[in-house]
Design a protein around this motif. Structure first.
Motif, short mmCIF file in Angstrom:
data_model
loop_
_atom_site.label_atom_id
_atom_site.label_comp_id
_atom_site.label_asym_id
_atom_site.label_seq_id
_atom_site.Cartn_x
_atom_site.Cartn_y
_atom_site.Cartn_z
N UNK A 108 -9.96 8.74 -4.81
CA UNK A 108 -10.28 7.12 -4.90
C UNK A 108 -9.40 6.69 -4.07
N UNK A 109 -9.65 5.44 -3.44
CA UNK A 109 -9.16 4.69 -2.56
C UNK A 109 -8.94 5.15 -1.21
N UNK A 110 -9.28 6.52 -0.95
CA UNK A 110 -8.83 7.19 0.22
C UNK A 110 -9.92 6.55 1.53
N UNK A 111 -11.13 6.28 1.16
CA UNK A 111 -12.09 5.97 2.16
C UNK A 111 -11.96 4.24 2.29
N UNK A 112 -11.38 3.56 1.61
CA UNK A 112 -10.98 1.94 1.84
C UNK A 112 -9.56 1.49 1.85
N UNK A 113 -8.75 2.19 1.83
CA UNK A 113 -7.28 1.87 2.03
C UNK A 113 -6.54 2.65 2.92
N UNK A 167 -12.85 14.98 4.55
CA UNK A 167 -11.34 14.59 4.78
C UNK A 167 -11.00 13.65 3.58
N UNK A 168 -12.25 13.29 2.92
CA UNK A 168 -11.93 12.17 1.73
C UNK A 168 -12.09 13.07 0.52
N UNK A 169 -12.11 14.32 0.28
CA UNK A 169 -12.19 15.15 -0.86
C UNK A 169 -11.09 15.81 -1.25
N UNK A 216 -3.65 -6.69 15.33
CA UNK A 216 -4.89 -6.18 15.85
C UNK A 216 -5.91 -5.58 14.78
N UNK A 217 -5.17 -4.62 14.12
CA UNK A 217 -6.01 -3.90 13.18
C UNK A 217 -5.37 -4.14 11.61
N UNK A 218 -6.23 -4.33 10.81
CA UNK A 218 -5.82 -4.67 9.51
C UNK A 218 -6.08 -3.19 8.62
N UNK A 219 -4.74 -2.51 8.28
CA UNK A 219 -5.29 -1.30 7.75
C UNK A 219 -5.25 -1.44 5.93
N UNK A 220 -6.15 -2.65 5.68
CA UNK A 220 -6.71 -2.70 4.41
C UNK A 220 -8.10 -3.12 4.62
#
Length: 298
Positions: free
Chosen positions: A159-164, A149-151, A4-8
């Motif tokens: 790096x990568x926390x907002x996309x993966x 939350x991404x800082x 249902x959801x793709x976590x990448x």
């Protein structure tokens, strides 16, 4: 369900914008004769040594293509099987919205790089009399999201926390958006529009070169998550052209939507599975986030 959801989310960020122009003041096509125009978009990884040759060949091929015209209706999507689903809806008397909804559900199966139940989108509808409407069903930030939350502690983006990973996943809007459009502007029942997608997921579909290239481009990222590796890799390896991609759990998810509508996704078994997976993976999506999702019409 894991499909249902793709976590990448980097692979799944490309938005799909549907533009529909209808005849006679409403999105209705009354002819059984439908001219078909399909555009299949594929991704390829071009190695530096052969970029020039490939680009030359691509341009030569593009130059040989003639524009496609149609008298009554046209369906264009990123994957030919989804396009065929939309054309069949028009042939059965459905209107433009019916076709778009059916294509949207089909893309959730055959075009995982962008068309998916775990994402969101926009829909622009223009009527023949000039009226327009716009639906916004993009993903929304969970209620627990924070601006920092991404800082890191120094205020720098991690790096990568907002996309993966699950922390990067927003509250999905696709199902809510497609059902909103169908109920307000469509003419056909949900089952007629979602059944083709269920069949494609349950029975599987043969992968063509463009499908294989798309999945292959994200192989290393798919391997990072057991759920995505199980679905989109063939025993840990890249799928080959001609092999079938079967998504049984996605078929089950679609069946729940078929039976219960938006409640089959934003409540019940599917919603519980999303929340559980999010929390176990460090995400912040809650059942309240899912139940409170609403489409905006502008």
């Amino acid at each position: 369900p894991r499909s249902t959801l793709f976590p990448y989310t980097t692979l799944f960020r490309s938005p799909i914008l549907m533009f529909l122009q209808a005849a006679r003041g409403e999105p209705k096509l009354r002819s059984n004769r439908v001219d078909i125009a399909a555009a299949t978009l594929t991704r390829a990884c071009l190695r530096l040594a052969c970029v020039g040759v490939l680009l030359t060949a691509s341009l030569a091929h593009a130059a040989s293509e003639r524009p496609v015209a149609a008298e009554k209706g046209m369906v264009v999507s990123a994957q030919h099987l989804a396009t065929e689903v939309g054309v069949d809806v028009l042939k059965r008397g459905g209107n433009a919205i019916d076709a778009a909804v059916a294509v949207g559900y089909a893309l959730a199966v055959v075009y995982p790089a962008a068309g998916n139940l775990g994402g969101g989108g926009f829909m622009t509808v223009q009527f023949a009399d000039g009226r327009k409407t716009f639906l916004d069903f993009r993903e929304k930030a969970p209620h627990a999201a924070r601006r920092d939350m991404f800082l890191d502690k120094e205020g720098h983006v991690i790096k990568g926390l907002t996309t993966t990973g699950w922390l990067a996943v927003g509250v999905p809007g696709t199902v809510s958006g497609l059902e909103y459009a169908r109920e307000k502007y469509g003419t056909m029942p949900r089952a007629a529009l979602i059944d083709p997608a269920i069949k494609l997921a349950a029975d599987g579909f043969s992968l063509e070169q463009g499908d294989v290239d798309m999945l292959a481009s994200a192989t290393e990222d798919l391997k990072k998550f057991p759920a995505t590796a199980e679905i989109f890799l063939n025993k840990g390896q890249i799928f080959a052209t001609g092999e079938k991609l079967v998504q049984a759990e996605l078929a089950d998810t679609l069946r729940l939507i078929r039976q219960h509508g938006v409640d089959g996704f934003y409540r019940g078994k599917t919603a519980a599975a999303i929340v559980k997976a999010s929390q176990s993976g460090g995400g912040i999506i809650t059942s309240e986030d899912l139940e409170s999702y609403r489409v905006r019409e502008l």
